[in-house]
Write a protein that holds these residues in place. Structure first.
Motif, short mmCIF file in Angstrom:
data_model
loop_
_atom_site.label_atom_id
_atom_site.label_comp_id
_atom_site.label_asym_id
_atom_site.label_seq_id
_atom_site.Cartn_x
_atom_site.Cartn_y
_atom_site.Cartn_z
N PHE A 1 0.84 -1.20 0.00
CA PHE A 1 0.00 0.00 0.00
C PHE A 1 0.87 1.25 0.00
O PHE A 1 0.61 2.20 -0.73
CB PHE A 1 -0.90 -0.04 1.24
CG PHE A 1 -1.89 1.09 1.35
CD1 PHE A 1 -3.15 0.97 0.80
CD2 PHE A 1 -1.57 2.27 2.01
CE1 PHE A 1 -4.08 1.99 0.92
CE2 PHE A 1 -2.48 3.29 2.13
CZ PHE A 1 -3.75 3.15 1.58
N LEU A 2 1.93 1.23 0.81
CA LEU A 2 2.83 2.39 0.88
C LEU A 2 3.66 2.54 -0.39
O LEU A 2 3.80 3.63 -0.91
CB LEU A 2 3.74 2.24 2.10
CG LEU A 2 3.08 2.39 3.47
CD1 LEU A 2 4.03 1.94 4.57
CD2 LEU A 2 2.62 3.82 3.71
N GLN A 3 4.19 1.43 -0.86
CA GLN A 3 5.04 1.50 -2.04
C GLN A 3 4.27 1.94 -3.28
O GLN A 3 4.84 2.56 -4.18
CB GLN A 3 5.70 0.14 -2.28
CG GLN A 3 6.75 -0.19 -1.23
CD GLN A 3 7.36 -1.56 -1.40
OE1 GLN A 3 6.74 -2.46 -1.95
NE2 GLN A 3 8.56 -1.73 -0.91
N ALA A 4 2.98 1.66 -3.33
CA ALA A 4 2.15 2.07 -4.46
C ALA A 4 1.99 3.58 -4.52
O ALA A 4 1.59 4.13 -5.54
CB ALA A 4 0.78 1.41 -4.38
N ARG A 5 2.30 4.24 -3.39
CA ARG A 5 2.13 5.68 -3.33
C ARG A 5 3.45 6.44 -3.39
O ARG A 5 3.51 7.63 -3.11
CB ARG A 5 1.35 6.06 -2.06
CG ARG A 5 -0.12 5.79 -2.24
CD ARG A 5 -0.84 5.42 -0.96
NE ARG A 5 -2.22 5.14 -1.26
CZ ARG A 5 -2.66 4.02 -1.80
NH1 ARG A 5 -1.82 3.07 -2.14
NH2 ARG A 5 -3.95 3.83 -2.05
N VAL A 6 4.49 5.76 -3.74
CA VAL A 6 5.80 6.39 -3.84
C VAL A 6 6.00 6.90 -5.27
O VAL A 6 5.89 6.16 -6.22
CB VAL A 6 6.93 5.41 -3.48
CG1 VAL A 6 8.28 6.08 -3.65
CG2 VAL A 6 6.77 4.90 -2.07
N PHE A 7 6.27 8.19 -5.38
CA PHE A 7 6.55 8.78 -6.68
C PHE A 7 8.01 9.19 -6.70
O PHE A 7 8.49 9.83 -5.77
CB PHE A 7 5.65 10.00 -6.92
CG PHE A 7 4.19 9.64 -6.91
CD1 PHE A 7 3.58 9.18 -8.05
CD2 PHE A 7 3.44 9.75 -5.75
CE1 PHE A 7 2.24 8.84 -8.06
CE2 PHE A 7 2.09 9.42 -5.74
CZ PHE A 7 1.48 8.96 -6.89
N PRO A 8 8.75 8.86 -7.75
CA PRO A 8 10.18 9.12 -7.79
C PRO A 8 10.57 10.58 -7.57
O PRO A 8 11.60 10.86 -6.98
CB PRO A 8 10.58 8.66 -9.20
CG PRO A 8 9.51 7.71 -9.60
CD PRO A 8 8.25 8.21 -8.95
N SER A 9 9.75 11.51 -8.07
CA SER A 9 10.15 12.91 -8.06
C SER A 9 9.77 13.66 -6.79
O SER A 9 10.23 14.76 -6.54
CB SER A 9 9.54 13.63 -9.25
OG SER A 9 8.12 13.55 -9.20
#
Length: 225
Positions: free
Chosen positions: A208-216
């Protein structure tokens, strides 16, 4: 006639988890309706047309939105261990600290862990806010005294989510050395059955957390409250 109690939520959301903890404390049987936060159901939009967010509690056809509001509704509707204090001043203080966590602590802790720019400043700001919570605990077992109360439930993000986020990011915001009382509180909080039964599985929350990680940029907290 049996009561209809449904909770529209998301297993990875701390706001949704709050309501589950309150329901479990009161021993209320309920149906959990999992929502896709990126493709919200027509029922969720119908029951919360203002904010269009989870969680929403549906009790006998009547929807209640916003986690803190829902918890107070649960406390007033069902018998069992009280969640809010009876004393008016203590109730006001519980609401104050709940609002402090919602409006200050969560966003600051999230930013401190995920931010790539000015992280030192973000860590300092978040630490100051956590210090206020550490001081509020004093020598109490829970923020609510000897048992879990509104503030403890509102702090579920700090008690469970923050540790995992720190593990993912390597941030050292909440540590035993810096915040011994908060860390002791976390151990007590996570050992409670009503809490353990409500928390999402570790693997699910990680996804759930990793799905909300944006590189920028740092991700925003899940669209719920």
């Amino acid at each position: 006639m049996a009561e209809e109690v449904k909770l529209f939520g998301a297993r990875g959301s701390p706001f949704s988890c709050r309501v589950e903890i309150a329901l479990n404390i009161k021993g209320v049987q309920y149906e959990f309706v999992e929502e896709d936060l990126f493709n919200k159901s027509p029922l969720l939009l119908k029951y919360n047309p203002v904010h269009k967010k989870i969680p929403v509690l549906l009790h006998n056809g009547k929807p209640i939105a916003e986690s803190a509001v829902i918890i107070e509704y649960i406390d007033e509707t069902w018998e069992g261990a009280p969640i809010l204090p009876e004393d008016p001043y203590e109730r006001a203080m519980a609401r104050f600290w709940t609002k402090f966590i919602d409006e200050k602590c969560m966003a600051a802790a999230w930013k401190a862990c995920w931010s790539k720019d000015e992280q030192d400043k973000a860590m300092e700001e978040a630490s100051e806010l956590l210090r206020a919570l550490e001081n509020e605990l004093k020598d109490k077992k829970f923020f609510g005294g000897d048992r879990i109360g509104l503030v403890d439930i509102a702090a579920d993000f700090i008690g469970f989510w923050l540790r995992l986020i720190q593990e993912i990011t390597g941030a050292k915001l909440l540590t035993k050395e810096k915040f011994p009382k908060l860390c002791d509180w976390i151990d007590e909080f996570l050992s409670c059955n009503a809490v353990k039964e409500s928390l999402p599985p570790r693997e699910l929350l990680l996804a759930f957390l990793q799905a909300r990680v944006f590189p920028s940029s740092a991700p925003s907290i899940s669209p719920s409250k």
